[in-house]
Design an enzyme around this catalytic site. Structure first.
Site, PDB file in Angstrom:
ATOM      1  N   LEU A  59       0.833  -1.218  -0.147  1.00  0.00           N
ATOM      2  CA  LEU A  59       0.173   0.149   0.061  1.00  0.00           C
ATOM      3  C   LEU A  59       0.734   1.309  -0.018  1.00  0.00           C
ATOM      4  CD1 LEU A  59      -2.862   1.308   0.069  1.00  0.00           C
ATOM      5  CD2 LEU A  59      -2.366   1.249   2.705  1.00  0.00           C
ATOM      6  N   ASP A  60       0.627   2.074  -0.949  1.00  0.00           N
ATOM      7  CA  ASP A  60       1.300   3.439  -1.224  1.00  0.00           C
ATOM      8  C   ASP A  60       2.784   3.453  -1.087  1.00  0.00           C
ATOM      9  OD1 ASP A  60      -1.333   4.465  -1.185  1.00  0.00           O
ATOM     10  OD2 ASP A  60      -1.151   5.217   1.011  1.00  0.00           O
TER      11      ASP A  60
END
Lengths: 284, 284, 284, 284
Positions: free
Chosen positions: B227-228
């Site tokens: 994530l990210d």
């Protein structure tokens, strides 16, 4: 520069504070040349900074302090008033890197930074010649990794001897012990590199390069017991791209570090920075 | 805009690559209008992007591809060549917030972004009227918190139906399942807020406000399973101060988000972004 | 957003102004949520802006105005107080280019800009569909180059009919006649490209490209009789390099224009901009 | 830093240039570590800069030059190849202001700027001590306003004696005579303040303050016969507001001046700046 007094106040917000303070000054014939107010909406805490021409006040600061005390007390104020004619004493702590130190010394000798610099302390001897050319005392306080306490005791003593008002960690590269941090609350200023996002752990520039970040930055903050987590005074960034090696990024980082530290220190010396919890109000 | 071919290559660096490629193009009479090279010093991997005028090549791309294959093979190249006359198909995923979507649609209808937008998918119906005014299909795919798989299956099908070359998460606010991320490597583009330092956990703007940050930023990156944490395409920041409430920071954040996403997407559509491990080379 | 009153004052500086105003508000029980002061050192002119919670004042603005008049008179104040609950009426003038218009309409429909937009006027019909989708009246007022007076008479009438408080030239590309400028002092806002250094005459982007400038910018200012020389509200720049064609520079210029115009208009709508001679004080 | 050769070429664009140059280098076994190409679309002029590892070329530069001459001639190239091991000689011209000089000397003594500084010339004696501490010769060449020719003759002689490759006007505050400018084309670098818009005439900071500009900047450019109109190498800006006095603006201007000059000089020293008509291509 004309001599001024800087009155800085914080207290719980309520109606009538500005009226009371400005009325107090008006009755003395005081001439306000700069004024900032701010109320923090979350905590309902009020902050103000007034600059008053010294020659418009008919007596000295001791008298001002005595007379203002009643007003201050009635609002529960934390407050002080400083005389721009009395220069704060800044002790610089450095290591081997010269970029922040050089920049601050230039600003000091060209009278851009309005302060005394009684001493530079360093855990290395590299910068002695440069510092001493400025007529500033240079204390080489070596760090014995097995006995850091000794080093910090010496640091503490030198700071105390120099009657430091402010301590600037100009790329000092050592972590101050918590007791020393606590002794100078909101009076120790550090500069360190910053990234979006942050890179925790060793060699952050390498991590940033491996992630291909497009901006690198620097953060100037007050030192607290929690490493690099104190109230932020100033920040800035510089753009990088894939052509920039890790060495380029470090070099560009130095530029933004020295600019951000110089701005942050200037704000502090002019009593523009008010600390509230873990944040700052900067009346810039 | 004149029609061009964009030849993008990456391979292990060695002597003679540029000579071979430019000789190949020169023999065809090809006219190079833009050229970028880069060698990553750590991995010794080589990257290049050439823009060639289409009318200077005496045959179509299929023929070019067939003829270039031998050269490419001898250097172990990863490569492709795209025709600027064939517009990439971009599917936008949105939620309720319109700032990124509005900005991208303006750029699309004013021909600033050279792409097709066959569809907008959203887990809310709020933006339907605005999207449909542009003549673009709007698919409301609601999210059942107890059965997100169903939602993502529908998303996946719509993306597939739309024959998407690129997927843009324009403040979509849902975390894509890893399989979907893996299906479109370096083809899903996300935008999210960024801070110096980062604030992990809930309500990052509140955390940033409580720390008194002076800059807030945005990062445009490719979506990966983590994530990210995918390769960063573009970043920027905007200055804030103590007067800015959390709401102000969110608003200023929106401005920087939409600008950074638009720049990042443009780079991608023009084949300017080459992914290498977890970083990008952006030939901007 | 809570309803507030915005009290904006300018007058010759003297001791006691802040005391008088803040005392006046304190006696009413008024709760000040934002306060800015400034004294221009050259002219010794004083400026202030207070935001007061509407529910803390025990009567309506008409009563406030009547009561405050005496205080105001004694200091020779120019002043006004606005109610945040009454939205200013903004008329947009556009031509063919949609970047500023699109951006402002997005901000309006997402409630980021707190205003009414009763009408858009344009010398072309291109943007009608987009504007009307927003439910805003669109008036196409063609320009006859041989009889511009007729056009401006129509513009003036429409502005008047719309009871405009503010007029925004969102890339309108026509020079307003001096009488119209004079009729709306500090109420007509323009955006135009800017360079370092300036390039006088035709095709400034071409000139800038030929000089190889590294930054292009935009200036948002109030319109006065002297073309593009009115008080500056806001400015910003974007970095360019030799790879950027004139078309790229125009495109990047559009991005900075729309951001700067949006910020400038927001400051104006919130009564943050005070004009003093040919400059502005922006209490941002 | 590893030793490299920097090959810089410009010529009319045609098919086959890159192929010819890269083939030439490949046949020698040359290892290219950095490559930039650019074709100016208006003039169809081609520019390139290659960095080649010195240890990958089997002979010295004299031999390289002799062998490459035929290739260069066939394309009508303007070209040179520099050895990173031979440091360019930079003469600094200063006046009384120390900000640019201090910053450049810091970068020189910390090996960030890869050059020799054989001399500093100044029309004042103020900076002697600081310069001499660095072990650099300081020549005080006073200006007799009635006989400036004498001054410039002395300047010219000192520059010649120092065998300067580059001359940097580090806030020198004198206008060089056209003959001197012509003698060192694209080798004299100046820094001056810049504004959006420009302010012509005396006291530009005062003019900028009276107009209320929100950005002030600096431009680093090559000096040509036309004052402050030579090819721009680098620019940047800093934000100001109404609180900033003219003195503040001058101070902030100094910061941006020193950063922009340092960046521009670095680009020049690394042979990254190619002049084309009145603009530069900067392969940064």
């Amino acid at each position: 520069m004309e001599r001024t007094y800087r009155l800085v106040i914080s207290c719980p917000d309520q109606a009538g504070i500005v009226a009371a303070v400005s009325d107090f000054i008006a009755r003395l014939g005081g001439w306000i040349t700069e004024a900032h107010h701010y109320t923090d909406p979350g905590s309902q805490w009020f902050f103000m900074r007034y600059v008053v021409r010294a020659d418009s006040i008919p007596f000295e600061l001791a008298e001002f302090r005595a007379r203002f005390a009643l007003t201050a007390q009635s609002f529960g104020m934390h407050w002080f008033i400083n005389d721009s004619g009395i220069k704060p004493r800044v002790v610089l702590l450095a290591s081997k890197q010269a970029h922040c130190l050089s920049d601050l010394l230039y600003r000091w000798r060209s009278h851009e930074l309005d302060c005394e610099i009684p001493a530079v302390l360093s855990n290395h001897d590299d910068l002695r010649g440069y510092v001493e050319w400025h007529g500033i005392a240079y204390h080489h306080l070596a760090v014995d990794p097995g006995n850091k306490d000794q080093h910090f005791a010496a640091v503490r003593e030198r700071i105390s001897d120099a009657r430091a008002d402010v301590i600037v960690l100009a790329r000092y590269m050592q972590i101050l012990p918590p007791e020393l941090c606590a002794e100078y609350p909101a009076r120790i200023i550090n500069i360190h590199h910053s990234f979006l996002p942050s890179f925790v752990g060793a060699r952050p520039y390498h991590q940033a390069s491996e992630r291909g970040v497009k901006l690198i930055g620097a953060t100037c903050h007050y030192v607290t017991r929690e490493l690099d987590a104190g109230p932020i005074i100033e920040q800035d960034v510089v753009r990088v791209n894939h052509h920039n090696t890790v060495e380029d990024m470090v070099r560009l980082g130095r530029d933004v570090e020295k600019m951000v530290l110089a701005r942050g220190l200037r704000y502090h010396l002019e009593d523009r920075v008010l600390v509230h919890g873990n944040k700052t109000i900067v009346f810039a």
